[in-house]
Design a protein around this motif. Structure first.
Motif: not given
Length: 370
Positions: A77-84, A103-119
């Motif tokens: 999970r942590k690595t997926a967020g870092e990759n995002a 689980t791999l999306s949990l930290d990535a989705l908020p980053l996509a929201e903040k940047s206005g990028t389609a997840f």
């Protein structure tokens, strides 16, 4: 002088046009290319890349090729967020696509929201990726819809005592809650069988499961854990009716469990890879053309479907194509027919499919929906 200036402007314009033609539409992805769920991640990447290669062979979209930029998260999970975060810092990345689990999306989705990028198109139907986030688009049914189909089947046969095998973490507990709420309508309650994510199944785990004396099992884990449990049970001569969420990865599960997988039912959120509809045939042809040697499986197919819908979003996006214009195009896609199979977005609907069917593993290690 004027003629020379005109020629210079024309030359500069030609250079600019050539550069634009050479640009690519970059789609970012984090997936488990190594580690315990590597086969699943590799199949997701292969299915998407096959469709993008097919599109690129025909000139791409608006003269530009599509490139899938994949980073390995090793199912962490942590690595997926870092990759995002890394992908989103790249201004060429239009969207994030095909993260392999909730689980791999949990930290990535908020980053996509903040940047206005389609997840787009996470490979999960769990609650964390079924929200009304303005950047989230899914192309599969929810786990709730899968579980309802499975529970309807078993309870219609008079079986009511179910043990739910789930990961002892945030997403796993939410999956258990979905089953609990469904059974509560019939004054029933599931038994809980938690296991640790990315940890081996122990003899103690199997004994705990058997002590619950279940009439059937509902598995919400990945193929490795599910296969290990099934092989242990079959090895002990314990045959317990079992259903698994699509999350297990049918082909990955069958390969891992071997002959022990026979008789297990697995929810499917796309048609059979052998279905005689244009959408399936086109993806099979794209995979073959891309050099994928193995037969197309459901993971390949779902990834191909998602890539096809995302490609259509890029095609319809207003110029200049940006992260925002792609979001707008996806949100207004409407009912899009992939070729006998439809995905629908629009009017606040960002979860594009409710398709679920149950398939059973045959003695020959094949999935059958008959």
């Amino acid at each position: 002088m004027k003629l020379r200036n005109i020629a210079l402007v024309a030359a500069l314009a030609a250079i600019g046009a050539a550069q634009a033609q050479g640009d690519k539409w970059v789609i970012g992805q984090s997936a488990p290319l190594t580690g315990g769920n590597a086969k699943f991640g590799q199949d997701i990447r292969a299915g998407a890349n096959a469709w993008f290669a097919h599109v690129n062979s025909k000139g791409g979209v608006q003269g530009r090729a599509i490139e899938l930029l994949t980073l390995d998260d090793k199912n962490d999970r942590k690595t997926a967020g870092e990759n995002a975060a890394t992908l989103l810092k790249n201004p060429d990345v239009l969207a994030l696509y095909g993260f392999a689990s909730a689980t791999l999306s949990l930290d990535a989705l908020p980053l996509a929201e903040k940047s206005g990028t389609a997840f787009f198109g996470p490979f999960s139907g769990a609650n964390p990726v079924r929200t009304n986030s303005p950047v989230l688009f899914t192309v599969r049914a929810s786990y709730g819809e899968e579980m309802e189909k499975m529970l309807n089947f078993w309870t219609s046969l008079g079986l009511t005592r179910v043990s739910v095998i789930y990961y002892d973490d945030e997403v796993g507990k939410q999956n258990l809650e979905v089953v609990t709420q469904y059974l509560k309508k019939s004054n029933l309650a599931p038994q809980a069988m938690p296991i640790k994510r990315n940890a081996p199944i122990t003899k103690a785990d199997i004994q705990k499961l058997l002590s619950q004396n279940p009439q059937f099992l509902l598995n919400t884990t990945l193929s490795g854990a599910a296969a290990q449990i099934q092989k242990e049970l079959v090895g002990m001569g314990k045959i317990i009716p079992t259903s698994s969420l699509s999350f297990v990865g049918a082909d990955q599960y069958i390969a891992a469990a071997g002959p022990a997988s026979a008789g297990v039912s697995i929810a499917q959120v796309v048609p059979s890879p052998t279905a005689q509809i244009p959408a399936v045939r086109e993806c099979a042809q794209a995979l073959e053309a891309a050099g994928v040697k193995s037969a197309m499986n459901t993971t390949h197919l779902e990834a191909c479907f998602g890539a096809k819908v995302l490609t259509e979003g890029i095609r319809r996006a207003r110029k200049p194509v940006t992260r925002q214009s792609l979001l707008d195009a996806l949100a207004n896609l409407g009912a899009y027919d992939l070729g006998g199979y439809k995905i629908t977005f629009g009017n606040g609907m960002q979860h594009g499919s409710k398709f679920v069917e149950l398939a059973m593993v045959t003695r020959e290690g094949k999935l059958s929906t008959r």
